[in-house]
Design an enzyme around this catalytic site. Structure first.
Site, short mmCIF file in Angstrom:
data_model
loop_
_atom_site.label_atom_id
_atom_site.label_comp_id
_atom_site.label_asym_id
_atom_site.label_seq_id
_atom_site.Cartn_x
_atom_site.Cartn_y
_atom_site.Cartn_z
N TYR A 1 -1.83 -8.08 -7.79
CA TYR A 1 -1.53 -8.18 -6.36
C TYR A 1 -2.76 -8.16 -5.46
CZ TYR A 1 2.86 -8.39 -3.72
OH TYR A 1 3.95 -8.82 -3.01
N HIS B 1 0.81 -1.22 0.00
CA HIS B 1 0.00 0.00 0.00
C HIS B 1 0.84 1.27 0.00
CE1 HIS B 1 -3.56 -2.42 0.47
NE2 HIS B 1 -4.32 -1.35 0.47
#
EC number: 1.14.99.1
Length: 600
Positions: A385, A207
């Site tokens: 992902y 992230h």
């Protein structure tokens, strides 16, 4: 003719060949059809449209020539003939432990690691090529870092079908597709023994560079660093960073709760954090990534890295008492970037791969190779992902199981249990298998639906085109993809053609390698993105990779010796069981927490 004569004349013969002709599209196609919809150019050749129904393949430096870049040059032919298949290489790397124990103890390990890094990284174009707005080389694609790059140009807008020319004119409903093929019936644990500590690390780590812009659209990113810059710890802009910094001794702001260091509240560090309404500011923790309040597992890592940053600052301050706040902060950040990359390669990727070859983080392996120390995150990497099958049905901490409703945005769990107890619990709970389909919990299935919808908005090319781009053979049937008949027949009914299968469903529905977390395509596509992004970091360059960059030998050794266990146990009062792998059931179970040794 001598062998030397052949080698000298062969390139000259290629020069005498006429350039690729401008060809008409398939004569059986109704006019006018964009000929590039057929994806005629092979081996990374570039399709250029002329007029309405003609095209030309640019085969420059592909190692192939001919109208569609299908005729190999002699060295290309030799290389492809001798190259083993990806499945064979995977078999070799995951069998014969005694042989790999020998390899890992010799210079051969470095040779193989250099080969892995160069072969994988060379599959990623650098500088970047395309983006959501430009399916051709442009200065905007290169210079505007607000875009994700893309590996393959989008499906042309004027194609007969959504995926080019194959398949049905309408793609299956994304929600139906997800419920039918991705929704979990029964939890399937990862056969490699991956745990929730790994799953939360994956979310926390990625992230920092997967931050799609909600305002601009799915082709744009707010993570302008495009790599391991630790923006999820320090913020993705200077204003946020300044709000999180203490501006004393290089440290970040923190608060003391129950005698332990935790991230500050948003009252103390007024940054935007995404919490539900009704949660008071004093209960909202402020960290670099605004969404980390969602899961206690993410906030565990945020807390650990905060403690590590401030610990490193203390070490640097002792070494360099004349340094000011800014230099201490910046040097500590570089050290943490190095620690992150070391842990990711040697433990995180190692766990994912299942290889007996012991992976090694050593930037000097590439100093003699042609390598560019910059990176651009690709939208395909972002799509790939979304590993939500890792998440379990519920979250076990001590004797209690927490449902999703109890776990999400739980602002008290971290402080109530403490870092050690949560790390121990997450390290012991198995994560789910990613590949093979039907393993996403119903609470988070909507994420998969959104990913499929996003890929359609981005007009990603079919799954088989990506397999070819990354050096794999395209699948010829859905049964070959899935390894079974029932799911294959349903997919055939929905898509009509294996060459029309979408990118993300293909990755998640592909049959897994034996005793593996996912299949061939996830490895062969994901590894190049990962390794290029990690080793393309500037700290891995010859200019940066030296002791002075990290404040001397003390800081440099912190990077070189970093491990997940050190990261946790040097920042906690007791040392829990910490690993990316569940405990070995054949060994006697150790106590939940231990006192950390003075040297780890």
């Amino acid at each position: 003719m001598s062998r030397q004569g052949i080698s000298l004349r062969f390139p000259l013969l290629l020069l005498l060949l006429s350039p690729s002709p401008v060809l008409p599209a398939d004569p059986g196609a109704p006019a006018p059809v964009n000929p590039c919809c057929y994806y005629p150019c092979q081996h990374q050749g570039i399709c250029v449209r002329f007029g309405l129904d003609r095209y030309q393949c640019d085969c420059t430096r592909t190692g192939y020539y001919g109208p569609n870049c299908t005729i190999p040059e002699i060295w290309t032919w030799l290389r492809t003939t001798l190259r083993p298949s990806p499945s064979f290489v995977h078999f070799l790397l995951t069998h014969g432990r005694w042989l790999w124990d020998f390899v890992n103890a010799t210079f051969i390990r470095d040779k193989l690691m250099r080969l892995v890094l160069t072969v994988r990284s060379n599959l990623i174009p650098s500088p970047p090529t395309y983006n959501v707005a430009h399916d051709y080389i442009s200065w905007e694609s290169f210079s505007n870092v607000s875009y994700y790059t893309r590996i393959l140009p989008s499906v042309p807008r004027d194609c007969p079908t959504p995926m080019g020319t194959k398949g049905k004119k309408q793609l299956p409903d994304a929600e139906f597709l997800s419920r039918r093929f991705l929704l979990r019936r029964k939890f399937i644990p990862d056969p490699q023994g991956t745990n929730l500590m790994f799953a939360f690390f994956a979310q926390h780590f990625t992230h920092q560079f997967f931050k799609t812009s909600g305002k601009m659209g799915p082709g744009f990113t707010k993570a302008l660093g495009h790599g391991v810059d630790l923006g999820h710890i320090y913020g993705d802009n200077l204003e946020r960073q300044y709000q999180l910094r203490l501006f004393k001794d290089g440290k970040l702001k923190y608060q003391m709760l129950n005698g332990e260091v935790y991230p500050p509240s948003v009252e103390e560090a007024p940054v935007l954090m995404h919490y539900p309404r009704g949660i008071p500011p004093q209960s909202q923790m402020a960290v670099g990534q605004e969404v980390f309040g969602l899961l206690p597992g993410l906030m565990v890592y945020a807390t650990i890295w905060l403690r590590e940053h401030n610990r490193v600052c203390d070490l640097l301050k002792a070494e360099h008492p004349t340094w000011g706040d800014e230099q201490l902060f910046q040097t500590a950040r570089l050290i943490l970037i190095g620690e992150t990359i070391k842990i990711v390669i040697e433990e995180y990727v190692q766990q994912l791969s299942g290889y007996f070859l012991q992976l090694k983080f050593d930037p000097e392996l590439l100093f003699g190779a042609q390598f560019q120390y910059r990176n651009r995150i690709a939208m395909e990497f972002n799509q790939l992902y979304h590993w939500h099958p890792l998440m379990p049905d519920s979250f076990r901490v001590g004797p209690q199981d927490y449902s999703y409703e109890q776990f999400l945005f739980n602002t008290s769990m971290l402080v109530d249990y403490g870092v050690e107890a949560l790390v121990d619990a997450f390290s012991r709970q198995p994560a789910g298998r990613i590949g093979g389909g039907r393993n996403i919990d119903h609470h988070i299935l909507h994420v998969a639906v959104d990913v499929i919808k996003e890929s359609r908005e981005l007009r990603l090319q079919p799954f088989n085109e990506y397999r070819k781009r990354f050096g794999m053979k395209p699948y010829t049937s859905f049964q070959e993809l899935t390894g079974e008949k029932e799911m294959a027949a349903e997919l055939e009914e929905l898509y009509g053609d294996i060459d029309a299968l979408e990118f993300y469903p293909g990755l998640l529905l592909e049959k897994c390698h034996p005793n593996s977390i996912f299949g061939e395509s996830m490895i062969e596509m994901g590894a190049p993105f990962s390794l290029k992004g990690l080793l393309g970091n500037p700290i891995c360059s010859p200019e940066y990779w030296k002791a002075s960059t990290f404040g001397g030998d003390v800081g440099f050794n912190l990077v070189k010796t970093a491990t997940l266990k050190k990261l946790v146990c040097l920042n906690t009062k007791t040392c829990p069981y910490v690993s990316f792998h569940v405990p070995d059931p054949h060994r006697e179970d150790r106590p939940g927490v231990e006192r950390p040794p003075t040297e780890l």
